[in-house]
Design a protein around this motif. Structure first.
Motif, short mmCIF file in Angstrom:
data_model
loop_
_atom_site.label_atom_id
_atom_site.label_comp_id
_atom_site.label_asym_id
_atom_site.label_seq_id
_atom_site.Cartn_x
_atom_site.Cartn_y
_atom_site.Cartn_z
N THR A 132 0.86 -1.31 0.10
CA THR A 132 0.09 -0.15 -0.07
C THR A 132 0.78 1.27 0.07
OG1 THR A 132 -1.55 -1.26 1.25
CG2 THR A 132 -1.81 1.31 1.26
N MET A 139 2.29 1.92 -3.30
CA MET A 139 1.33 2.51 -4.30
C MET A 139 0.92 4.06 -3.95
SD MET A 139 -1.36 -0.82 -4.87
CE MET A 139 -1.78 -0.71 -2.97
N VAL A 187 1.60 6.83 -6.54
CA VAL A 187 0.29 7.68 -6.93
C VAL A 187 1.04 9.27 -7.03
CG1 VAL A 187 -1.09 8.09 -5.13
CG2 VAL A 187 -1.88 7.96 -7.27
N THR A 240 -1.17 -5.76 -13.12
CA THR A 240 -1.30 -4.75 -13.90
C THR A 240 -2.61 -4.12 -13.85
OG1 THR A 240 0.33 -5.95 -15.53
CG2 THR A 240 -1.34 -4.60 -16.60
N GLU A 241 -3.53 -5.10 -13.58
CA GLU A 241 -5.05 -4.23 -13.44
C GLU A 241 -5.09 -3.33 -12.37
OE1 GLU A 241 -7.84 -7.22 -12.94
OE2 GLU A 241 -9.63 -5.79 -13.24
N GLN A 242 -4.33 -3.69 -11.12
CA GLN A 242 -4.22 -2.79 -10.09
C GLN A 242 -3.49 -1.61 -10.28
OE1 GLN A 242 -2.49 -5.43 -7.07
NE2 GLN A 242 -4.37 -5.77 -6.04
N TYR A 276 -3.05 -0.21 -13.35
CA TYR A 276 -3.75 0.65 -14.14
C TYR A 276 -4.95 1.65 -13.49
CZ TYR A 276 -1.22 0.06 -18.61
OH TYR A 276 -0.34 0.23 -19.32
N GLU A 277 -5.44 0.96 -12.11
CA GLU A 277 -6.31 1.62 -11.37
C GLU A 277 -5.53 2.83 -10.69
OE1 GLU A 277 -8.87 -0.65 -9.13
OE2 GLU A 277 -9.75 -1.67 -10.94
N ILE A 278 -4.20 2.60 -10.38
CA ILE A 278 -3.50 3.61 -9.80
C ILE A 278 -3.25 4.98 -10.65
CG2 ILE A 278 -1.32 4.27 -8.47
CD1 ILE A 278 -1.15 1.31 -7.76
N PHE A 279 -2.89 4.41 -11.90
CA PHE A 279 -2.83 5.32 -13.25
C PHE A 279 -3.76 6.26 -13.29
CE2 PHE A 279 0.50 2.62 -15.97
CZ PHE A 279 1.57 2.77 -14.89
N ALA A 280 -5.26 5.59 -13.27
CA ALA A 280 -6.50 6.40 -13.46
C ALA A 280 -6.58 7.37 -12.40
CB ALA A 280 -7.69 5.24 -13.33
N VAL A 281 -6.35 6.85 -11.16
CA VAL A 281 -6.46 7.79 -10.04
C VAL A 281 -5.55 9.19 -10.17
CG1 VAL A 281 -5.89 8.25 -7.33
CG2 VAL A 281 -7.16 6.22 -8.11
N THR A 314 -13.75 6.61 -10.69
CA THR A 314 -12.48 6.35 -10.41
C THR A 314 -12.36 5.54 -8.89
OG1 THR A 314 -11.93 8.25 -11.64
CG2 THR A 314 -10.16 7.35 -10.10
N TYR A 315 -13.31 6.02 -8.08
CA TYR A 315 -12.87 5.48 -6.62
C TYR A 315 -13.95 4.32 -6.33
CZ TYR A 315 -10.34 9.87 -6.18
OH TYR A 315 -9.27 10.87 -6.52
N ALA A 334 -10.08 -3.58 -9.02
CA ALA A 334 -8.97 -4.49 -8.62
C ALA A 334 -8.56 -4.15 -7.33
CB ALA A 334 -7.95 -4.36 -9.83
N LEU A 335 -8.51 -2.76 -7.08
CA LEU A 335 -8.14 -2.18 -5.63
C LEU A 335 -9.45 -1.99 -4.91
CD1 LEU A 335 -5.28 0.23 -6.65
CD2 LEU A 335 -4.88 -1.77 -5.76
N LYS A 393 -8.18 3.10 -2.69
CA LYS A 393 -8.33 4.20 -3.75
C LYS A 393 -8.69 5.63 -2.85
CE LYS A 393 -9.85 1.81 -7.87
NZ LYS A 393 -11.21 1.48 -8.71
N LEU A 422 -5.33 6.44 -2.08
CA LEU A 422 -4.55 7.14 -3.17
C LEU A 422 -4.98 8.44 -3.40
CD1 LEU A 422 -4.40 3.89 -5.43
CD2 LEU A 422 -2.45 4.84 -4.13
N ASN A 455 -8.73 -0.23 -19.02
CA ASN A 455 -9.08 0.61 -18.16
C ASN A 455 -9.85 1.50 -18.10
OD1 ASN A 455 -8.96 2.91 -16.10
ND2 ASN A 455 -7.92 1.42 -14.68
N VAL A 465 -11.76 4.03 -16.87
CA VAL A 465 -11.48 5.35 -16.46
C VAL A 465 -10.41 6.10 -17.45
CG1 VAL A 465 -10.71 7.01 -14.60
CG2 VAL A 465 -12.19 5.12 -13.98
N MET A 466 -9.37 5.64 -17.60
CA MET A 466 -8.58 5.87 -18.75
C MET A 466 -9.24 6.08 -19.97
SD MET A 466 -5.72 6.48 -16.99
CE MET A 466 -4.52 6.91 -18.57
#
Lengths: 116, 116, 116, 116, 116, 116
Positions: free
Chosen positions: A47, A50, A54, A79-81, A83-88, B37-38, B42-43, B48, B51, F24, F26-27
């Motif tokens: 965590t 991550m 971000v 990778t899925e997680q 890209y969720e970080i990338f999204a935030v 987004t939140y 996967a997270l 989130k 983050l 993703n 959101v992206m």
């Protein structure tokens, strides 16, 4: 090892040595503190990496991103997680984060290749 | 309800209504996307929100911090975990994050009071 | 004592106590390190405070600016020198630094009044 | 006159006088240059004010935003156009621009009231 | 002359010529003003260059850092003093300043080599 | 086609494909929304591209700048107008924008060459 990952690590190691050789106490202590920050605590290491990632993305620091991508990879972020970080990061920081996301995505692919 | 929390929520609600009343499609869709987004993926939601919080702290956006503090509180982030998030933000973003951490700490205390 | 200076100092002291009471080791060590950074070294204290001030100005952190204005005042920075620091900050950081310069100018005046 | 608009203008005028009274040549010349920047040229005044506004929004400078909102209002920018500027700022700069957009929306409403 | 220093200076000179050839008056005047800002005044040139350097570091502008490193070197800033400036920048701006400090440390070494 | 322009476009296309391949949501939606933002509305496309450009300049995002320079070129922004946008960005954002203006000026020249 992937060339991109290797070059990043080599330059980082080489310049860290130059900086540490000057014996500036504040710099040394800040670096120790930086290491402590990401150690297991009330939040687990994964965590915290991550969180560091971000934060680096919205501040648009490519080398900081690469560092935390490497650590996140080692700690098993999928990778899925990722890209969720990338999204935030892209939602909070806006489209100016996109070019940094491109470089992050490239480095993330290299880390997988690297491991094969 | 704590006055600080109430004032923040009231102003936010009131001005969001003004903005949405103008029917700018990009603004509306960005806000929907922000909500998506939140969402659990996967997270989990809690990760989130953390983050989003750390990103808001290093970008030094007091109102964004308050919003994510509120959500993090609802999702059960503990005070010990919260201060580890503060620590990451202060190490990554430097001492300029301290004044925002003071206001975050104040708001976090208010959220506990609020709930009593 | 000037009301503006007093309010700043009071809030800062009060919230620092809240933060330190949570015993987050990284936060505590960062704060100690922050103090060390501005101690006499190869550069004198006054120069270091001026460096901290200009850095706070271009990063547009009003509370950080107030803190370093207070320290600079104690260390004998003159008004003419202060405005040369303001000038560097405004040239490097652009006209977005102007509103922060207004608040800095106000606080600087208060510090003089304060001392009378 | 709207209280919000009046307070902004009054403080701005008062502190500009304090700053200019110190006769720092760089500050004076930067302010003249700032005025020149928004004069009619290959781009008209209205376009330049909109450029100044969107730049102020993504840099999240509330007072700079208020200043350019005032000028944009005088130059006849419509509410529909204004919200398209807000949209660009929010997409480029991300959701951290939202709290500044709330304050911008409030000030924009006040400017209309002001004129009645 | 060191290749790193030479390449930086060459590109800078070449592109400044392109920009100035377009005769934009605001750009020209800003550049003159930039030069004035660092001239001897109530603060000496060396202090002003150090202020410009720390401001460039926390704003993470590599080329600005290189420029002020070159000037600081010419004006006799020592390596010990330089690392105290680096320390202020890293404490105020956080660990995101580290990658820029690495590149600054590299360029500072090159400047010494350059002179031999 | 100019090598600089071609390399930028190629890397951008290649990495966008990597990112989109991860699905993703959101992206993907953020990117669609980004496209919508610059469509004809109460403001014309050219004005919106200029807004996107100046925002990218003050946020110092070289790749974002290149993208909007390309679009602005296609939409007929003249060199005189372009340098007035550069002027606004440099005044609002300060001298730290200069290195990005150098790279923008270089890319702008390449776009003209490109077209011949």
């Amino acid at each position: 090892m992937s060339k991109l990952v290797e070059e990043f690590n080599d330059y980082r190691t080489r310049m860290n040595e130059v900086i540490l050789s000057k014996n500036n106490l504040v710099m040394k202590r800040l670096w120790n503190l930086d290491t402590n920050t990401y150690e297991e605590g009330a939040l687990d290491k994964k965590t915290k990496e991550m969180l560091g990632l971000v934060a680096s993305m919205v501040l648009r620091c490519d080398d900081c991103i690469k560092y935390h991508l490497g650590k996140s990879y080692e700690l098993g972020v999928t990778t899925e997680q990722m890209y969720e970080i990338f999204a935030v990061a892209n939602i909070v920081g806006g489209t100016i984060v996109i070019p940094h996301t491109r470089r992050a995505a490239e480095y993330w692919e290299e880390l997988q290749t690297n491991a094969q």
